[in-house]
Design a protein around this motif. Structure first.
Motif, PDB file in Angstrom:
ATOM      1  N   ALA A  91       0.827  -1.205   0.000  1.00 27.73           N
ATOM      2  CA  ALA A  91       0.000   0.000   0.000  1.00 27.73           C
ATOM      3  C   ALA A  91       0.861   1.254   0.000  1.00 27.73           C
ATOM      4  O   ALA A  91       0.576   2.218  -0.719  1.00 27.73           O
ATOM      5  CB  ALA A  91      -0.930  -0.017   1.215  1.00 27.73           C
ATOM      6  N   ARG A  92       1.918   1.265   0.811  1.00 28.84           N
ATOM      7  CA  ARG A  92       2.810   2.434   0.837  1.00 28.84           C
ATOM      8  C   ARG A  92       3.508   2.614  -0.508  1.00 28.84           C
ATOM      9  O   ARG A  92       3.635   3.733  -1.006  1.00 28.84           O
ATOM     10  CB  ARG A  92       3.840   2.272   1.951  1.00 28.84           C
ATOM     11  CG  ARG A  92       3.274   2.446   3.346  1.00 28.84           C
ATOM     12  CD  ARG A  92       4.397   2.603   4.363  1.00 28.84           C
ATOM     13  NE  ARG A  92       5.248   1.418   4.406  1.00 28.84           N
ATOM     14  CZ  ARG A  92       5.026   0.379   5.197  1.00 28.84           C
ATOM     15  NH1 ARG A  92       3.973   0.360   5.996  1.00 28.84           N
ATOM     16  NH2 ARG A  92       5.847  -0.655   5.202  1.00 28.84           N
ATOM     17  N   LEU A  93       3.978   1.497  -1.092  1.00 24.16           N
ATOM     18  CA  LEU A  93       4.684   1.586  -2.369  1.00 24.16           C
ATOM     19  C   LEU A  93       3.777   2.150  -3.453  1.00 24.16           C
ATOM     20  O   LEU A  93       4.171   3.025  -4.223  1.00 24.16           O
ATOM     21  CB  LEU A  93       5.185   0.200  -2.779  1.00 24.16           C
ATOM     22  CG  LEU A  93       5.875   0.102  -4.144  1.00 24.16           C
ATOM     23  CD1 LEU A  93       7.167   0.906  -4.139  1.00 24.16           C
ATOM     24  CD2 LEU A  93       6.155  -1.342  -4.500  1.00 24.16           C
ATOM     25  N   VAL A  94       2.545   1.669  -3.503  1.00 28.35           N
ATOM     26  CA  VAL A  94       1.605   2.124  -4.522  1.00 28.35           C
ATOM     27  C   VAL A  94       1.243   3.587  -4.315  1.00 28.35           C
ATOM     28  O   VAL A  94       1.151   4.367  -5.261  1.00 28.35           O
ATOM     29  CB  VAL A  94       0.339   1.241  -4.510  1.00 28.35           C
ATOM     30  CG1 VAL A  94      -0.734   1.818  -5.425  1.00 28.35           C
ATOM     31  CG2 VAL A  94       0.686  -0.173  -4.933  1.00 28.35           C
ATOM     32  N   ALA A  95       1.049   3.981  -3.041  1.00 34.42           N
ATOM     33  CA  ALA A  95       0.632   5.348  -2.747  1.00 34.42           C
ATOM     34  C   ALA A  95       1.746   6.360  -2.996  1.00 34.42           C
ATOM     35  O   ALA A  95       1.471   7.501  -3.343  1.00 34.42           O
ATOM     36  CB  ALA A  95       0.146   5.444  -1.303  1.00 34.42           C
ATOM     37  N   GLU A  96       3.001   5.952  -2.841  1.00 37.52           N
ATOM     38  CA  GLU A  96       4.109   6.895  -2.862  1.00 37.52           C
ATOM     39  C   GLU A  96       4.955   6.824  -4.132  1.00 37.52           C
ATOM     40  O   GLU A  96       5.906   7.572  -4.268  1.00 37.52           O
ATOM     41  CB  GLU A  96       5.015   6.653  -1.646  1.00 37.52           C
ATOM     42  CG  GLU A  96       4.305   6.871  -0.311  1.00 37.52           C
ATOM     43  CD  GLU A  96       5.181   6.536   0.876  1.00 37.52           C
ATOM     44  OE1 GLU A  96       6.365   6.189   0.646  1.00 37.52           O
ATOM     45  OE2 GLU A  96       4.696   6.608   2.011  1.00 37.52           O
ATOM     46  N   THR A  97       4.605   5.924  -5.050  1.00 36.21           N
ATOM     47  CA  THR A  97       5.412   5.746  -6.255  1.00 36.21           C
ATOM     48  C   THR A  97       4.662   6.247  -7.475  1.00 36.21           C
ATOM     49  O   THR A  97       3.455   6.047  -7.599  1.00 36.21           O
ATOM     50  CB  THR A  97       5.780   4.264  -6.446  1.00 36.21           C
ATOM     51  OG1 THR A  97       6.434   3.795  -5.274  1.00 36.21           O
ATOM     52  CG2 THR A  97       6.709   4.080  -7.637  1.00 36.21           C
ATOM     53  N   ASP A  98       5.384   6.888  -8.350  1.00 31.12           N
ATOM     54  CA  ASP A  98       4.803   7.412  -9.571  1.00 31.12           C
ATOM     55  C   ASP A  98       4.192   6.282 -10.393  1.00 31.12           C
ATOM     56  O   ASP A  98       4.810   5.233 -10.597  1.00 31.12           O
ATOM     57  CB  ASP A  98       5.894   8.128 -10.388  1.00 31.12           C
ATOM     58  CG  ASP A  98       5.325   8.826 -11.597  1.00 31.12           C
ATOM     59  OD1 ASP A  98       4.902   9.985 -11.468  1.00 31.12           O
ATOM     60  OD2 ASP A  98       5.307   8.195 -12.678  1.00 31.12           O
ATOM     61  N   SER A  99       2.957   6.469 -10.875  1.00 31.24           N
ATOM     62  CA  SER A  99       2.260   5.418 -11.617  1.00 31.24           C
ATOM     63  C   SER A  99       2.979   5.049 -12.908  1.00 31.24           C
ATOM     64  O   SER A  99       2.948   3.900 -13.337  1.00 31.24           O
ATOM     65  CB  SER A  99       0.830   5.863 -11.929  1.00 31.24           C
ATOM     66  OG  SER A  99       0.839   7.054 -12.708  1.00 31.24           O
TER      67      SER A  99
END
Length: 305
Positions: free
Chosen positions: A105-113
């Protein structure tokens, strides 16, 4: 694991030959998002003292007070909007965390799509584990009891893996897949994977003790470990999946399946033995793993302390 947003990562690793290796990891967008959320209102607010000072010097007192009131109202409305946006972002992260591991969840929320969709290659250690005799166990349980049993298994398994520094990639029935070194590789990734295997075995032993006191059968698992190159990126369109895939993953799963016939609870590849800095291992087979001719020697490691 399936995620409700297109901002996820997946892995598609095949043989490394003939493929241009991408080593660039995900790029954080927290600073960019913060600037977008706060930069414009702060710049606008910065001009307020100048305007108020000009108004105070050139306008009558009632007009000045009116301008001050308008400015304070504007700032209050802007603050309310920012707080509302922050609440929405927090709610989205919380909803994502219910469907994925906290680290995912953190990786998805904080990483550029864009970075997540493009993906990257890296070395990682992959762990597979599943329950022995699960099909026979299900024959004695009602569907609701099977669901409760799996929920308990997944809770204990995730706790052991995450405590060792691993990332739970997915659960499929009674099977769990975890990766160590994602999204960033570290020197002790394989040691952490071995520690997770031992923690899993200890968790199942403790659970079995509790079940035996209640007159229930014990829980035994088989574990496979392999280390190699994986590819992380986004799979899917509307339903996207964060996962590590490729030959390294396939070999780890086949090693786990071999524990059923080789009379040992944990089988690892030679690459795991070479990369680990501690632990004892013994050779249990010298023949290619199906679908991966390069893996010739397989080792068993002790999971008890």
């Amino acid at each position: 694991m399936f995620l409700p947003d297109a901002r996820t990562a997946t892995v598609d690793a095949g043989p490394s030959s003939g493929r241009k290796r991408r080593e660039a990891g995900p790029q954080s967008v927290r600073q960019r998002d913060t600037a977008a959320a706060w930069g414009a209102p702060l710049l606008a607010a910065a001009a307020m003292p100048l305007l108020l000072g000009l108004a105070t010097a050139t306008a009558p007192e009632p007009v000045t007070l009116s301008l001050v009131g308008l400015a304070l109202t504007w700032l209050a409305l802007r603050t309310q909007r920012l707080r509302s946006a922050a609440r929405i972002a927090t709610r989205h992260r919380d909803n994502l965390a219910r469907l994925a591991a906290p680290a995912v969840a953190r990786l998805v929320a904080e990483t550029d799509s864009v970075a997540l969709r493009a993906g990257w290659e890296q070395a990682a250690t992959v762990l597979f584990a599943d329950i022995r005799g699960f099909t026979r166990l299900c024959e004695t349980l009602a569907p609701g009891e099977v669901a409760a049993f799996l929920a308990e298994f997944r809770t204990r398994t995730a706790r052991a893996i995450e405590a060792a520094g691993g990332l739970v990639d997915k659960f499929v029935g009674d099977e769990v897949m975890a990766v160590f070194g994602v999204p960033h590789a570290a020197p002790k990734d394989t040691d952490r994977a071995v520690a997770a295997a031992r923690a899993l075995a200890a968790a199942m032993t403790a659970w079995s003790g509790e079940r035996e006191q209640a007159g229930l059968p014990p829980v035994r698992i088989g574990i496979g470990l392999h280390r190699g190159s994986v590819f992380i990126g986004t799979i899917g369109a509307e339903r996207v999946e964060f996962t590590a895939v490729g030959d390294t993953v396939n070999v780890a799963r086949r090693l786990e399946q071999m524990t059923r016939t080789l009379a040992c609870d944990c089988i690892v590849s030679e690459s795991v033995v070479q990369d680990a800095t501690s632990g004892e291992a013994r050779i249990v087979a010298v023949r290619p793993v199906r679908g991966a001719c390069a893996v010739l020697r397989r080792f068993a490691i002790r999971l008890d302390p």
